[in-house]
Write a protein that holds these residues in place. Structure first.
Motif, PDB file in Angstrom:
ATOM      1  N   GLN A   1       0.829  -1.204   0.000  1.00  0.00           N
ATOM      2  CA  GLN A   1       0.000   0.000   0.000  1.00  0.00           C
ATOM      3  C   GLN A   1       0.864   1.255   0.000  1.00  0.00           C
ATOM      4  O   GLN A   1       2.070   1.212   0.189  1.00  0.00           O
TER       5      GLN A   1
ATOM      6  N   GLN B   1      -3.025   4.923  -1.553  1.00  0.00           N
ATOM      7  CA  GLN B   1      -3.723   3.684  -1.901  1.00  0.00           C
ATOM      8  C   GLN B   1      -3.759   2.821  -0.663  1.00  0.00           C
ATOM      9  O   GLN B   1      -2.929   1.956  -0.449  1.00  0.00           O
ATOM     10  N   GLN B   2      -4.739   3.104   0.191  1.00  0.00           N
ATOM     11  CA  GLN B   2      -4.734   2.484   1.502  1.00  0.00           C
ATOM     12  C   GLN B   2      -5.515   1.167   1.541  1.00  0.00           C
ATOM     13  O   GLN B   2      -5.358   0.400   2.478  1.00  0.00           O
ATOM     14  N   TRP B   3      -6.339   0.936   0.563  1.00  0.00           N
ATOM     15  CA  TRP B   3      -7.103  -0.314   0.600  1.00  0.00           C
ATOM     16  C   TRP B   3      -7.620  -0.665  -0.793  1.00  0.00           C
ATOM     17  O   TRP B   3      -8.535  -0.022  -1.290  1.00  0.00           O
ATOM     18  N   SER B   4      -7.054  -1.692  -1.412  1.00  0.00           N
ATOM     19  CA  SER B   4      -7.474  -2.078  -2.755  1.00  0.00           C
ATOM     20  C   SER B   4      -8.240  -3.393  -2.683  1.00  0.00           C
ATOM     21  O   SER B   4      -8.335  -4.009  -1.631  1.00  0.00           O
TER      22      SER B   4
ATOM     23  N   ASP C   1      -5.998  -6.077  -1.599  1.00  0.00           N
ATOM     24  CA  ASP C   1      -5.838  -6.115  -0.141  1.00  0.00           C
ATOM     25  C   ASP C   1      -6.981  -6.906   0.476  1.00  0.00           C
ATOM     26  O   ASP C   1      -6.788  -7.771   1.334  1.00  0.00           O
TER      27      ASP C   1
END
Lengths: 275, 358
Positions: A113, A117-120, A123
């Motif tokens: 990350q 882009q903290q949460w895809s 993820d």
């Protein structure tokens, strides 16, 4: 400087010397970790097995020599890049107060990350899979402090799994667990090396274990250490012998066939004393 | 419960409990729902207390008039509210924000609620240098902030270096910090007794942390510092997620731990020092605000935004009390924050000894 040969395996050490302050723990050690196999490092207390594992996971800088990852020196690779290839579960990790299981496992995604882009979806998929694999999906919203030792260890393993690395290093993953949880965790570790869709060659696992019988039972490749040196390595059936037990642990022991697996089983005899 | 591990890309179960997701194109941000609600509530409360603070004084000004003045509309109370009371309020708000953030950052790095800048020597370093300058007559409100920053940074650097042993050890950091704090406090005392008596009197008031007579020139350096710090705070909020884990785990996740910690401490020390320069060491705000904020948000790490707002709320509310409690005598705001803070500190210590993790 000595020339460094290109190791056949992805993770290897060459002429590795490790020390804490003045105390040299491991001296000029060479090792190749077989790819896609479970390698277990054993040895008496203070033999340097955990120290070696820490160096393989760049938690400890070599005093001399080097750890090689895909033929490149670990100390020269960006730490975030290493974290996408090598995961490590330390001996006694601590979680922040009041953190939930899902939150903690999610933090394993850190190396994939960035601040924007903290949460895809990747993820999300990795965390879901890791939690299902360790059977903790139902615990997602529970605070980690409230869990039992066995559950907590599975949460930490899930966090390391969520990191989605090809190599995984585990420092005494069964400490503080009762026997059934030990077996549960070791079975899980065994499964990690099984080839799957995402990893056709399986994961490479290196674990430090205290219990020699567990090591013999779960390892493909056994590394026995004493006083910072590797005394023997190879398949457990070849490595675990009465001579080795005497040399490494100073213990008189009888080796019998494990009634379940057929592998070697160590039965301690009378204490052995040097003359 | 869930039986579809591989294709569950949309399942909410995988997202950390309590977080919402803000997504725009490639960018995605995790937002803690409860922390957001707490921050909004604190912002509203702080705004309300601010209006009250502008209303209260020797003459009461109706909140409606206050709002008009703040919005820049014509109002007969312009002088009292806009010129006399507003600069003091703004200084208080900024000081509270800065101390709240500073405490949150330093407590995160030290993993210890006692490790706030007013305990580990930062405020004491800032005070020692500032009081030294004041008692020898070289202090104007324009220079004081810079002296404070220098003092705070030097003290923090010394603590950092002495606590370093092949890496930063959190417990050593706190203990050595407390040692330095005590030593620096006696340096301040030395200045107070040796220096010019009249100046020493003025320095003593400053030392208790006071917003009395603070104008725009006291708050301007702090405002700039906060604005410049803002982008770094976004980085800090993310870094907190891994720094709050143990060292080995954080390193294994690819965090350059020592560098990250240094950055967080530096940010906190600069903010605390500049705030000290503006209003003196307003005790316990940096210690209290993050701890209260965290208990409200119930997040795994100390929430930066809520800590900042809690700091602002504490300072502004305490300043109203400081002005009204013994009116017409005004107390320094630091006396009140200390009066509330000290018992809380004792409670924290007692609680940590009886088992609960501090």
């Amino acid at each position: 400087m000595t020339t460094i040969d290109t190791p056949a395996s992805r993770l290897a050490a060459r002429a590795l010397t490790l020390a804490y302050d003045e105390r040299v723990v491991v001296e000029s050690l060479d090792v190749d970790i077989p790819d896609g196999k479970v390698t277990v490092v054993v040895g008496p207390n203070g033999c340097g097995k955990s120290t070696l594992l820490r160096a393989l996971g760049r938690l400890l800088k070599p005093r001399g020599g080097s750890v090689l990852l895909d033929g490149r020196e670990l100390a020269k690779l960006p730490t975030k890049q290493i974290a996408r290839t090598v995961g490590l579960l330390p001996q006694s990790p601590t979680a922040p107060e009041a953190i939930t299981v899902g939150d903690l496992v999610g933090r394993g995604r850190q190396p994939h990350q960035s601040w924007w882009q903290q949460w895809s979806e990747a993820d999300e998929a990795a965390v879901t899979t890791a939690m299902a694999h360790t059977d903790i999906t139902e615990l997602a919203e529970r605070p980690v402090d409230e869990l039992s030792g066995g559950q907590r260890q599975r949460v930490w393993i899930a966090m390391a799994l969520a990191q989605e690395t090809d190599l995984l290093l585990l420092d005494e993953p069964t400490t503080y667990l009762d026997i059934s949880h030990q077996v549960e965790v070791l079975d899980l570790i065994r499964q990690l090396a099984v080839p799957g869709e995402r990893r056709p060659h399986g994961r490479t696992v290196v674990a430090v274990l205290h219990d020699l019988n567990q090591a013999a039972r779960y390892a493909d490749h056994l590394v026995a250490m004493k006083s910072g040196r590797i005394v023997a390595e190879g398949p457990p059936g070849k490595v675990v012998t009465p001579e080795l037990m005497r040399e490494v642990f100073g213990l008189d022991a009888v080796i019998v066939d494990d009634p379940v697996t057929g592998g070697p089983l160590v039965v301690p005899g009378r204490p052995w004393h040097a003359q | 419960m869930t039986g579809t591990p591989l294709t569950a890309a949309k399942s909410a179960a995988a997202r950390p409990a309590g977080y919402g997701l803000a997504r725009r194109g490639q960018a995605s941000f995790l937002v803690h729902r409860r922390a957001t609600a707490v921050a909004l509530t604190l912002a509203v409360l702080t705004a309300a207390v601010s209006v009250l603070s502008l209303s209260v004084g020797e003459t009461w000004v109706a909140p409606g008039d206050v709002v008009q003045v703040v919005l820049g509309q014509d109002n007969p109370n312009e002088l009292v509210v806009g010129t006399l009371r507003l600069p003091r309020l703004v200084t208080g708000l900024l000081v509270g924000l800065a101390f709240g953030i500073a405490g949150a950052l330093i407590q995160t790095v030290a993993r210890n609620p006692l490790a706030s800048p007013d305990i580990i020597g930062v405020s004491q370093g800032a005070s020692a240098l500032t009081v030294g300058a004041m008692t020898y007559g070289i202090g104007s409100y324009a220079v004081l902030p810079w002296l404070s920053v220098t003092g705070g940074l030097v003290a923090a650097a010394l603590v950092y270096v002495f606590a370093w042993r092949g890496g930063l050890h959190a417990a050593r950091f706190v203990l050595i910090g407390i040692g330095f704090a005590v030593a620096l406090k006696s340096v301040t005392q030395l200045f107070l007794t040796k220096g010019d008596a009249l100046m020493a009197q003025q320095a003593k008031v400053w030392l208790t942390g006071s917003l009395n007579g603070r104008g725009w020139d006291a708050s301007r350096p702090l405002l700039w510092t906060l604005l410049i710090a803002l982008p770094f705070l976004f980085w800090a909020a993310r870094a907190q997620r891994t720094v709050s884990l143990d060292d080995d785990t954080a390193t294994a996740l690819g965090v350059r731990l020592q560098r990250t910690r240094l950055g967080l401490v530096l940010l906190g020390v600069v903010l605390a020092s500049v705030a000290t320069g503006a209003a003196g060491p307003v005790d316990f705000v940096a210690l209290l605000a993050p701890q209260i904020a965290r208990r409200l948000t119930r997040t795994a790490q100390i929430p930066l935004l809520s800590s900042a707002l809690m700091g602002a709320l504490i300072v502004t509310a305490a300043d109203i009390l400081a002005r009204k409690l013994f009116a017409p005598t005004e107390l320094p705001v630091g006396v009140l924050t200390a009066a509330i803070g000290a018992p809380y500190l004792m409670w924290l210590i007692v609680r940590s000894r009886t088992g609960g993790k501090a």
